[in-house]
Design an enzyme around this catalytic site. Structure first.
Site, PDB file in Angstrom:
ATOM      1  N   GLY A  84       2.719  -2.086   4.522  1.00 53.21           N
ATOM      2  CA  GLY A  84       3.328  -3.222   5.177  1.00 53.21           C
ATOM      3  C   GLY A  84       2.456  -4.295   5.776  1.00 53.21           C
ATOM      4  O   GLY A  84       2.957  -5.137   6.523  1.00 53.21           O
ATOM      5  N   THR A  98       0.838  -1.184   0.000  1.00 47.67           N
ATOM      6  CA  THR A  98       0.000   0.000   0.000  1.00 47.67           C
ATOM      7  C   THR A  98       0.878   1.241   0.000  1.00 47.67           C
ATOM      8  O   THR A  98       2.104   1.140  -0.002  1.00 47.67           O
ATOM      9  CB  THR A  98      -0.922  -0.022   1.237  1.00 47.67           C
ATOM     10  OG1 THR A  98      -1.822   1.056   1.171  1.00 47.67           O
ATOM     11  CG2 THR A  98      -0.126   0.094   2.513  1.00 47.67           C
TER      12      THR A  98
END
Length: 560
Positions: free
Chosen positions: A456, A374
């Site tokens: 993450g 992301t």
């Protein structure tokens, strides 16, 4: 791996002049920004993992735009320049506040198809079967833009926020080290992703850092979106093209599924921390997990332990373990299952978790690792309004499928569903999947003081714990906090052990002492990409703004 990421910090990024449109991939010269500089301002700031996106947001602020308008421009630009991590075909989340601390959140999670396939063993990780949830990123932008106009007096036109994204999609931009790495990382799968090969591999070859990438189909879609508004993605001419493309590729999503997609406007969750409050998004995100970790750590006087020492790391890891157990047991779509939000953040639960931590001994692990990629972005404007935001296509390159001729890479967030009926995250028609994304905000005296978020997956709450304790408990500036060594508990792309990964520059003595306490240690290189790509902005009481994006990424913060 490490050489590419050293390159990204050393040699990127980018001239912002328009690039001549061609279908070939010539190399470009550029003026690299200084990733080591801490951005400072008293008027406004933006940050993102890509220099061109950060500059697009800064341009909005320079024109008198507000923080919401700036992050929409950043998010749209990243949908072009960071296609491996985010795009129009994904989800998005915002924490929005004015200078007085009036906070709202937008939770843009696309729901499952009304008629999902009858999967057998599991939901596919890639391919059309994984493209089973609608994409809520554009609706999140649309709702935020409407709020900006009505509540903040936003003056920028919707179309103007897409000027730079359209330019970069139509005329091209240099491929980043991050894109090059993740495309190379998935090289063995590219044979199964013809859309990725067609769009992101000109002349059928792997792009090099600095090669120009053009995306004319995506430019066409962005132009339609700019001209017709955000709901065109869900109910207009663009929606018709998207649905036709989804159907052709074998996705179960229909026109009705797309039309029903809406981001949720919700009050934030809150937990007390060091005399202030940390704010996050509600389930099905793991925002509550980050808050639970920090609520546990609030029970310890971290300031008496050396920053970056064995006790600091041990307490963070042990708090993560307890919050992750709660997360895996409870967190899912609260419209389908009962999520005990009040209990999880209650004094009773946080006290019990804190008391269960043995400062001399690690609790046994493993638990399931969740993968995702992301991008984080944030903005503060001249009025003190601010936004903390994340966007995603779930795995790098999402489903690996593009919706027809739209140039829109569709996410694979549906792959996070389970088929076990006992799982709170069990697939059901119209249900929203569990989401790892959780941008946040820290308020002190009722006013925004820190904006934060990271890439993450499972690493998000862990990375945020390290950053927040360093900025709040140890009073480090954003760049220092982002640069310091970080940890990751659990499996990674390159290590299937449920060990505690720690960047090597934490020091040999820290490794020895953590191992002595029972942690199974695995060193990873200093400034490793496995440690996430967070960004942070701090707003001091006197109005001074400082910010940075992770030196491990390709981005930067810029002040107005």
């Amino acid at each position: 791996m490490s050489s590419l990421f050293h390159l990204s910090r050393r040699d990127l990024l980018l001239g912002s002049a328009a690039l001549a449109a061609t279908t070939s991939m010539p190399k470009f010269g550029w003026a690299a920004p200084d990733p080591s500089a801490l951005a400072r301002s008293t008027k406004g700031m933006v940050t993102s993992p890509h220099d061109l996106a950060t500059r697009a947001g800064l341009e909005v602020l320079q024109k008198g735009g507000n923080a919401i308008e700036a992050v929409i421009a950043i998010g749209a630009t990243l949908s072009v320049t960071y296609p491996h991590f985010c795009g129009l075909g994904g989800d998005a989340f915002m924490v929005i506040s004015d200078r007085k601390g009036n906070v709202r959140t937008l939770s843009g999670v696309g729901q499952a198809a009304a008629n999902p396939p009858n999967y057998t063993d599991s939901v596919p990780i890639r391919g059309p079967g994984s493209a089973l949830t609608a994409a809520a990123a554009v609706d999140t932008w649309d709702q935020a833009f409407d709020f900006s106009r009505k509540s903040w007096g936003g003056k920028q036109s919707w179309a103007s926020l897409f000027q730079r994204p359209i330019e970069y999609a139509r005329n091209g931009f240099p491929v980043t080290p991050s894109q090059r790495f993740w495309q190379s990382f998935e090289e063995k799968h590219l044979k199964d992703w013809p859309d990725v090969r067609r769009i992101y591999m000109a002349d059928g070859r792997m792009p090099e850092v600095g090669d120009k990438l053009v995306q004319p189909e995506l430019a066409n879609s962005l132009e339609m979106l700019a001209a017709n508004g955000g709901r065109d993605f869900y109910e207009g001419k663009l929606a018709e093209r998207i649905v036709a493309g989804l159907k052709a590729m074998g996705s179960p999503l229909t026109a009705d599924d797309l039309a029903r997609c809406r981001a949720r406007d919700e009050a934030p969750l809150r937990v007390k921390y060091r005399g202030g409050e940390l704010l996050g998004l509600r389930p099905p995100t793991q925002g509550i997990t980050t808050l639970e970790i920090m609520g546990i750590l609030d029970r310890f006087d971290l300031a008496k332990y050396p920053e970056g020492g064995v006790d600091h790391y041990h307490l963070m890891v042990e708090a993560v373990k307890r919050a992750f157990i709660d997360r895996n047991r409870y967190i899912a779509d609260p419209e389908f299952v009962d999520v005990p939000v009040n209990f999880l953040l209650s004094k009773e639960n946080l006290d019990a978790h804190a008391k269960s931590i043995d400062l001399a001994k690690a609790m046994e692990w493993p638990h399931v690792f969740k993968k995702a990629d992301t991008v984080y972005m944030a903005a503060v404007d001249s009025s003190g309004n601010c936004v903390s935001m994340l966007q995603t296509v779930y795995y790098d390159w999402g489903s690996g499928m593009v919706a027809g001729d739209t140039g829109i890479l569709w996410h694979n967030r549906g792959a996070s569903f389970r088929l076990d009926p006992k799982s709170p995250n069990c697939l059901a028609p119209g249900k929203r999947p569990f989401h790892t994304l959780n941008p946040g905000m820290y308020l002190k005296d009722g006013k925004p003081r820190v904006l934060y978020g990271t890439q993450g997956a499972d690493g998000q709450p862990q990375t945020l714990a390290a950053i927040l304790t360093r900025m709040i408990d140890y009073d480090q500036d954003p760049l220092t906090a982002l640069t310091k060594p970080r940890f990751l508990l659990g499996k990674t792309f390159s290590d299937t052990r449920d060990s505690l990964k720690l960047e090597q520059d934490a020091g040999e003595e820290v490794f020895k002492q953590l191992a002595a306490r029972g942690h199974e240690m695995s060193p990873i290189p200093a400034q490793s990409p496995l440690a996430g790509h967070p960004g942070a902005i701090r707003i001091a009481e006197d109005g001074t703004i400082t910010g940075a994006h992770d030196p491990r990424s390709d981005g930067r913060a810029l002040g107005l």
